[in-house]
Design an enzyme around this catalytic site. Sequence first.
Site, PDB file in Angstrom:
ATOM      1  N   ASP A   1       0.787  -1.250   0.000  1.00  0.00           N
ATOM      2  CA  ASP A   1       0.000   0.000   0.000  1.00  0.00           C
ATOM      3  C   ASP A   1       0.813   1.291   0.000  1.00  0.00           C
ATOM      4  O   ASP A   1       0.438   2.269   0.657  1.00  0.00           O
ATOM      5  CB  ASP A   1      -0.967   0.000   1.199  1.00  0.00           C
TER       6      ASP A   1
ATOM      7  N   LYS B   1      -6.632  -4.753  -3.068  1.00  0.00           N
ATOM      8  CA  LYS B   1      -7.257  -5.464  -1.947  1.00  0.00           C
ATOM      9  C   LYS B   1      -8.276  -4.562  -1.248  1.00  0.00           C
ATOM     10  O   LYS B   1      -7.999  -3.395  -0.988  1.00  0.00           O
ATOM     11  CB  LYS B   1      -6.180  -5.937  -0.956  1.00  0.00           C
TER      12      LYS B   1
ATOM     13  N   CYS C   1      -2.187  -2.586   7.786  1.00  0.00           N
ATOM     14  CA  CYS C   1      -2.160  -3.516   6.647  1.00  0.00           C
ATOM     15  C   CYS C   1      -0.937  -4.419   6.634  1.00  0.00           C
ATOM     16  O   CYS C   1      -1.013  -5.572   6.194  1.00  0.00           O
ATOM     17  CB  CYS C   1      -2.272  -2.737   5.349  1.00  0.00           C
TER      18      CYS C   1
HETATM   19  N1  TIU Z   1      -2.657   0.249   4.323  1.00  0.00           N
HETATM   20  C1  TIU Z   1      -3.138   0.436   5.544  1.00  0.00           C
HETATM   21  O1  TIU Z   1      -2.450   0.232   6.535  1.00  0.00           O
HETATM   22  N2  TIU Z   1      -4.436   0.919   5.659  1.00  0.00           N
HETATM   23  C2  TIU Z   1      -4.870   1.741   6.678  1.00  0.00           C
HETATM   24  O2  TIU Z   1      -6.026   2.128   6.732  1.00  0.00           O
HETATM   25  N3  TIU Z   1      -3.926   2.100   7.597  1.00  0.00           N
HETATM   26  C3  TIU Z   1      -4.098   3.000   8.613  1.00  0.00           C
HETATM   27  O3  TIU Z   1      -3.183   3.111   9.438  1.00  0.00           O
HETATM   28  N4  TIU Z   1      -5.188   3.733   8.686  1.00  0.00           N
END
Ligand code: TIU
Length: 222
Positions: free
Chosen positions: A24, A129, A162
């Site tokens: 991400d 995802k 994530c």
């Molecule tokens: N990629 C991921 O970690 N999604 C989130 O929403 N992370 C947060 O820390 N909000």
Amino acid sequence: MPTIAAEPYAYTFPKGKLALVIIDMQRDFVEPGGFGATLGNDVTRLTAIVPALQRLLAAFRAAGLPVIHTKECHRPDLSDCPPAKLARGNPSLKIGDAGPMGRILVAGEPGSEIIDELVPIAGEIVIEKPGKGAFYATEFGARLEQLGATHLVVTGVTTEVCVQTTMREANDRGYECLLVEDCTESYFPAFKQAALEMIRAQGAIVGWTARSDAVIATIAAR
Ligand code: TIU
């Protein structure tokens, strides 16, 4: 077998079974006006890992090892976004709302794109995802099986959301996971530290942690 200096003890992997997973690293989490910022976070602190992650990515590419990128995002009709996720928190903009980088956390919008510094090249796998973990409702597991990868070097953001969810999913499926300390970051420094410690505690209950220099030294020497 190749060995990486790691905690709580050395991480070994069979040649040809190692893959890099980048979670991400998209504009929605690291740039102002995206999903992370709408949740009230200081997103600028995440970009500190980009130079180290670029070096690690270059080393995997040079070694001819597979690279998998993930992106957290939803279909434009939000049919893959649970109502609970849509309603959660008190965001300034909700998932699907129009923001400065397009619709928040929606596939195909500028905010969903991986940052320029880490943009995937031809042959690299990109997994979209809908959840925090990369295995849930995706082809991630099937693609790992096709690659024959059993050992995952895990990086990206955010460490305790994530990244940790994906590592735990992978660990339960039998993958040997190594989290790269200086290639992952959180909006909350204390949460990053706690995640690193809980992952490697109890004799690597979830997996290993190591610095990127140690990973690069081993894969460059293979
Ligand atoms: N990629 C991921 O970690 N999604 C989130 O929403 N992370 C947060 O820390 N909000």
